[in-house]
Design an enzyme around this catalytic site. Structure first.
Site, PDB file in Angstrom:
ATOM      1  N   ASP A 132      15.478  29.029  21.808  1.00  0.00           N
ATOM      2  CA  ASP A 132      14.360  29.837  21.332  1.00  0.00           C
ATOM      3  C   ASP A 132      14.612  31.303  21.695  1.00  0.00           C
ATOM      4  OD1 ASP A 132      12.826  27.453  20.684  1.00  0.00           O
ATOM      5  OD2 ASP A 132      12.519  27.232  22.848  1.00  0.00           O
ATOM      6  N   ASP A 135      16.009  27.696  17.215  1.00  0.00           N
ATOM      7  CA  ASP A 135      14.888  26.755  17.245  1.00  0.00           C
ATOM      8  C   ASP A 135      13.581  27.470  16.879  1.00  0.00           C
ATOM      9  OD1 ASP A 135      13.987  24.136  17.562  1.00  0.00           O
ATOM     10  OD2 ASP A 135      13.471  24.434  19.655  1.00  0.00           O
ATOM     11  N   LYS A 168       5.272  28.306  18.961  1.00  0.00           N
ATOM     12  CA  LYS A 168       5.082  26.866  19.113  1.00  0.00           C
ATOM     13  C   LYS A 168       4.439  26.622  20.472  1.00  0.00           C
ATOM     14  CE  LYS A 168       8.518  23.767  19.376  1.00  0.00           C
ATOM     15  NZ  LYS A 168       9.700  23.026  18.910  1.00  0.00           N
TER      16      LYS A 168
END
Ligand code: GCU
Ligand code: CA
Length: 536
Positions: free
Chosen positions: A205, A229, A269
């Site tokens: 990430d 990601d 997220k």
């Protein structure tokens, strides 16, 4: 003195390293504030002055003590093992590692092990991160970290500041905080192009705060793009994280030709463990899948004034939490919002059904992707502002950049402030978006961060309302030490706001000012902390 939003460039302090470096000529040994300089043409047996700098960053870390400023001259540093930071500063004497006077410092991890680690193989935690941090009370400023086995990997570390950093093209997440971690602040991070060949994109990430607990972590002004990601991921971090003024785009696209692509592709997220994260004034666009998603987090998240535009899937997925979404905007996303039992109002989907690019002032991302403003903030732009509904969606159109004076008023309801309680807006007359309603217990606190150019004694103003029958006294704790007290007398009603003055001594740089209730009623409702006009 004056206050400003620009990063401070304190004058290099006199060096006295007689005790630590035998080769140094005799010097007074008393100075506690040390500056250590590192340069690509330095030597690790040198005293670490500007004239005779050290060669390696690790040597400077090994010599550092609380209060040390490690200033790194411009150039590329390519150590063959990662830089390990296992000591701590103190609340009053953090240790700083920063680029020297705005010079461009690149820490390149390509020579380190695990760049990349073999496919599917585990590797020791201590080897993670071109910079591996397990200490507290550090400040990292103005560094670019590339090609590392993670850029920065911080584990069980608290009270650290990550400011004006670039973490790019690392072989795992750019900036990764894991396990017990509290009161860390990530300010103006650019993190991009991070990828994990070891896992085919499953976990690299831009920024991750994962698999741990700890209050007070905040992300402000981050740009997270083109990571394998997700832009931001809080996977199984069980305490609230505050995210503001941040942007995530282009995540989850296979830009490396991995054999079996596993990247997820969300902007922000916010799963999976229960944690009431707060996301404000942030934008997710052009991500492969979702914009903002709860990712199985069963908590009560708050999403305020965010914008999702042109993401491959849904802009807002909060169907597994009991979240509150207010004034968010979704336009041109691949799927509609998915809210389950989450609620809220004033969102684009509450206003009308058929949103399109024609409702937006601009869909050009050139400015928001471009150079940052002089103070390190994201440049001002009308990108994805709605033509109507001024209070809808994220707004980066205010010029926070060149020439803008630093904010005098620090609202209690958003980062970098933090509140031991709830952010409420049910008593009118407050400024900004609400106020801090602390829990009614001794020790409940409201915390602010204020910046000073030079050490100075200043009179601060606290906006508050106390509708209770009696005073709600507090002590004022500055950088960890009790500095003053405030009676916070009753104001007659919760909607009667008053201003209390407190005089305290500030250090140069960021100062933490905490109002801590000394009585069991907790604090009054706290609206803001204000600095003196013009800085004194
Ligand atoms: C009331 C009021 C709150 C306040 C609280 C308190 O509930 O609505 O805003 O914080 O009293 O006594 O602390
Ligand atoms: Ca209260």
């Amino acid at each position: 003195m004056r206050f400003r939003g620009l990063r401070s460039r304190g004058a290099p302090l006199l060096l006295a390293l007689t005790l630590l470096v035998p080769v140094a000529p005799a010097q007074p040994a008393a100075a506690q504030d040390r500056t250590l300089t590192v340069a690509v043409d330095g030597s690790d047996s040198a005293p670490g002055t500007v004239a005779a700098p050290l060669r390696t960053i690790q040597r400077a870390v090994d010599l550092a003590a609380p209060g040390t400023v490690i200033q790194i001259r411009g150039g590329t540093y390519e150590p063959s093992v990662n830089i390990r930071i296992q000591k701590s500063g103190t609340p009053s004497q953090p240790i700083t590692m920063r680029a020297y006077d705005g010079e461009h410092v690149v820490i390149d991890g390509e020579n380190m092990p695990n760049t990349p680690a073999p496919f599917g193989e585990p590797y020791p935690r201590i080897e993670r991160g071109a910079i591996h941090v397990s200490g507290d009370w550090w400040r990292f400023e103005g560094l670019e970290i590339i090609n590392g086995p993670y850029g920065i990997f911080a584990i069980e570390s608290s009270n650290n500041v990550y400011r004006d950093l670039v973490t790019r093209d690392n072989y795992e997440t750019g900036l990764h905080l894991v396990l017990d971690s509290s009161d860390n602040r990530v300010v103006n991070l650019d993190s991009y192009g991070n990828r994990d060949p070891r896992k085919n994109g499953e976990s690299a990430d831009g920024l991750a705060i994962k698999q741990g607990t700890g209050s007070g972590n905040a992300v402000i002004g981050a740009r997270l793009w083109n990571n394998a990601d997700d832009g931001f991921d809080s996977w199984d971090f069980l305490s609230p994280i505050r995210i503001e003024d941040s942007v995530a785009w282009g995540n989850g696209v296979d830009r490396w030709g991995f054999p079996g692509w596993e990247g997820d592709g969300n902007g922000f997220k916010l799963g999976r463990g229960a944690a009431n994260h707060v996301v404000r004034n942030s934008i997710a666009f052009d991500n492969a899948v979702g914009g903002f998603i709860d990712n199985g987090n069963p908590g009560s998240l708050r999403l305020e004034n965010n914008t999702a535009w042109a993401n491959g899937g849904s802009g807002f997925v909060f169907n597994r939490s009991a979240s509150t979404l207010n004034r968010n905007l979704s336009v041109a996303d691949g799927a509609g919002v998915n809210l389950g039992s989450s609620g809220g109002d004033g969102n684009s989907w509450d206003l009308k059904d058929d949103w399109s690019d024609a409702d937006l002032v601009s869909t050009s991302a050139a400015v928001i992707k471009g150079p940052r403003a002089a103070d390190g903030s994201i440049p001002a732009t009308e990108f994805v502002r709605p033509r109507d509904h001024a209070n809808l969606g994220a707004d980066f159109s205010d010029d926070n950049g060149v020439g803008e004076p630093a904010p005098r008023r620090h609202e209690a309801e958003h980062a970098p402030a933090a509140c031991d309680g709830t952010v409420d807006a049910d008593h009118p007359g407050y400024s900004g978006g609400g106020f801090c309603n602390t829990d009614n217990v001794t020790g409940a606190a409201a915390r602010f961060t204020v910046r000073a150019d030079t050490p100075a004694t200043v009179t601060l103003v606290v906006g508050y309302a106390n509708g209770g029958p009696s005073g709600r006294p507090a002590e004022v704790v500055v950088n960890g030490s009790t500095a003053a007290s405030a009676p916070f007398a009753a104001t007659g009603a919760w909607s009667s706001w008053a201003r209390a003055t407190i005089t305290v001594r500030l250090d140069s740089g960021d100062n933490t000012v905490r109002l801590v209730a000394t009585g069991s009623d907790g604090l009054p409702n706290i609206d803001y902390l204000e600095l003196p006009p013009g800085g004194a």
